[in-house]
Design an enzyme around this catalytic site. Structure first.
Site, PDB file in Angstrom:
ATOM      1  N   ASP A 256       0.741  -1.199  -0.020  1.00 29.81           N
ATOM      2  CA  ASP A 256       0.101   0.002   0.055  1.00 29.81           C
ATOM      3  C   ASP A 256       0.832   1.272  -0.024  1.00 29.81           C
ATOM      4  OD1 ASP A 256      -2.654  -0.848  -0.250  1.00 29.81           O
ATOM      5  OD2 ASP A 256      -2.439  -1.559   1.995  1.00 29.81           O
TER       6      ASP A 256
ATOM      7  N   GLY B 271      -7.085 -18.059  -8.187  1.00 29.90           N
ATOM      8  CA  GLY B 271      -7.682 -16.946  -8.104  1.00 29.90           C
ATOM      9  C   GLY B 271      -8.923 -17.097  -7.217  1.00 29.90           C
TER      10      GLY B 271
ATOM     11  N   THR C  20     -11.155 -14.232  -3.770  1.00 27.60           N
ATOM     12  CA  THR C  20     -11.754 -13.211  -3.222  1.00 27.60           C
ATOM     13  C   THR C  20     -11.233 -12.923  -1.970  1.00 27.60           C
ATOM     14  OG1 THR C  20     -13.379 -11.447  -3.267  1.00 27.60           O
ATOM     15  CG2 THR C  20     -13.962 -13.604  -2.851  1.00 27.60           C
TER      16      THR C  20
ATOM     17  N   TRP D 226     -10.174  -0.812  -9.928  1.00 24.35           N
ATOM     18  CA  TRP D 226      -8.484  -0.790  -9.637  1.00 24.35           C
ATOM     19  C   TRP D 226      -7.919  -1.331 -10.962  1.00 24.35           C
ATOM     20  CZ3 TRP D 226      -8.156   2.396  -6.110  1.00 24.35           C
ATOM     21  CH2 TRP D 226      -8.590   2.051  -4.729  1.00 24.35           C
TER      22      TRP D 226
ATOM     23  N   ASP E 116      -5.750  -4.379  -5.972  1.00 28.51           N
ATOM     24  CA  ASP E 116      -5.606  -3.015  -5.678  1.00 28.51           C
ATOM     25  C   ASP E 116      -4.015  -2.650  -6.189  1.00 28.51           C
ATOM     26  OD1 ASP E 116      -7.274  -4.691  -4.244  1.00 28.51           O
ATOM     27  OD2 ASP E 116      -7.620  -3.119  -2.657  1.00 28.51           O
TER      28      ASP E 116
ATOM     29  N   ARG F 147     -14.840  -2.603  -6.811  1.00 29.86           N
ATOM     30  CA  ARG F 147     -13.574  -1.956  -6.574  1.00 29.86           C
ATOM     31  C   ARG F 147     -12.518  -2.623  -7.103  1.00 29.86           C
ATOM     32  NH1 ARG F 147     -14.384  -0.733  -1.774  1.00 29.86           N
ATOM     33  NH2 ARG F 147     -12.861  -1.760  -0.726  1.00 29.86           N
TER      34      ARG F 147
END
Length: 407
Positions: free
Chosen positions: A124, A243, A245, A261, A185, A257
């Site tokens: 982040d 893959g 979530t 992204w 993200d 979202r």
């Protein structure tokens, strides 16, 4: 003199009309930015303690639906949203030119400097530093800001794993996911690497960003171009495992979202590389998002929640996407570019309506964002990153109207 002023005003109106979409999709960008400035002033007033001082290490994070004052969190290495409020102030300063806002932006930016001086906690760092110091440097060219960005980019690069080809998003969650995890993200944090590589940093930083984008493009999307929130790779071999979530409804659904992204991230990757592969890919990722939007262009929190329409919206996803599409539209002259620009303006028109603006009820900009529904966190709330991308999108739209570069 009055005649000249009238002629200038008429020409400006004609120009603005030519740069706005058809009737019914309009948004008064200046009125919306004035609203943002008023809300910023309200927030600054609220943040002052009884003795009239502000703790600049405490950053606005959210206002839950039943409340009307900001919940603030201290700027720490694990508080990923701390860069958004300084970024909001920088955009407000860009619009208003107010010296008082610039001073507040500087003061709220300073507490994040420590992130450039410690090992990377997680991915982040781009959100934290490029939204704050990045916008600050863009507007002031303060050399100290530049060094903070360069140092932080080097820190972020330590999370890159060459065998995998991507940045490790959450080092603390390797065991939980069963391998090297890369979340969608993370695409947003590549912008800081590209910038650093072009502004005195190691050129290898851009190679990391490209590798990350390529591996993500290959494995973190389904055949229909909807995205997984998390891609998990074998730590030793780098092979793709699965893959899944983390914040969406299910492993096989399109979390709003997360897709936003992706749209934003690959727009940036195309801008920085001019590789047509990315321009082609981001259109496919965008189109599957746009074709499934509700009438007001603000998505439900997950496009595949079986309880739609009786589920929360996510204004933050709309803000992120609107900002991205305004930039993306400039790379696609003709019908496709107009389509994306008009879609962005529809999003901003809805977000700027009474349905989504906080108005007098709260000092934030927007209502109805969803943070982490599976964790029962920040549901139907005003959230700071929605505000950040909303004001960014408005500034970008203003730039387009005034025939300036979008960024």
């Amino acid at each position: 003199m009055k005649t000249k002023e009238l002629l200038f005003g008429a020409c400006l109106c004609m120009f603005t009309a030519c740069n706005m979409p058809e009737k019914g999709m309009d948004v008064d960008v200046y009125e919306a930015l004035d609203y943002c400035d008023a809300q910023v002033q309200r927030t600054l007033t609220e943040l002052k303690a009884a003795e009239g001082t502000i703790d600049y290490s405490m950053m606005p994070r959210n206002i839950m639906d039943s409340l009307n004052t900001w919940h603030c969190r201290k700027a720490t290495k694990d508080e990923w949203c701390s860069g958004f409020w300084p970024g909001v102030l920088w955009y407000d300063y860009e619009y208003t030119g107010k010296a008082t806002i610039k001073e507040e932006a500087e003061k709220f930016t300073e507490p994040l400097k420590f992130l450039s001086q410690i090992p990377a906690y997680d991915h982040d760092l781009g959100f934290l530093i490029f939204c704050s110091y990045g916008n600050g440097y863009r507007l002031t060219h303060n050399p100290e800001y530049k060094q903070v960005i360069l140092d932080t980019a080097d820190s972020l690069a330590t999370l890159f794993r060459p065998r995998v080809g991507t940045i490790l998003s959450w080092p603390r969650n390797i065991e939980m996911f069963g391998g090297h995890n890369t979340i969608m993200d993370n695409m947003i944090n590549l912008e800081m690497l590209f910038w650093a590589a072009k502004n005195g940093g190691n050129p290898y930083l851009a190679d990391i960003a490209v590798s990350h984008a390529d591996k993500t493009m290959k494995y973190q999307f389904r055949p229909d171009y909807t995205s997984y929130h998390v891609a998990v790779y074998d730590t030793l071999t780098g092979d793709f495992i699965k893959g899944v979530t983390h914040q969406g409804y299910a492993d096989n659904t399109m979390w709003a979202r997360g897709q936003a992204w992706a749209i934003y991230g690959y727009t940036v990757v195309y801008r920085e590389t001019l590789d047509p592969r990315y321009l082609d890919f981001v259109q496919k990722v965008t189109d599957v998002y746009l074709e499934r939007l509700p009438e007001d262009y603000v998505p439900y929190w997950d496009f595949d929640d079986p309880n739609i329409p009786n589920v929360p919206r996510d204004a933050s996803a709309a803000s992120v996407t609107a900002s991205a599409l305004l930039e993306l539209s400039t790379y696609l002259p003709g019908k496709k570019g107009e389509e994306y620009k008009n879609a962005a303006i529809k999003m901003l028109a809805s977000l700027s309506s009474d349905k989504y603006q906080c108005g007098k009820s709260k000092p934030a900009f927007l209502l109805h964002s969803t943070g982490h529904l599976p964790n029962n966190s920040e549901i139907d709330a005003a959230i700071i990153y929605a505000d950040y991308y909303y004001i960014e999108a408005l500034v970008r739209l203003k730039n387009l109207i005034e025939n300036k570069a979008v960024i």
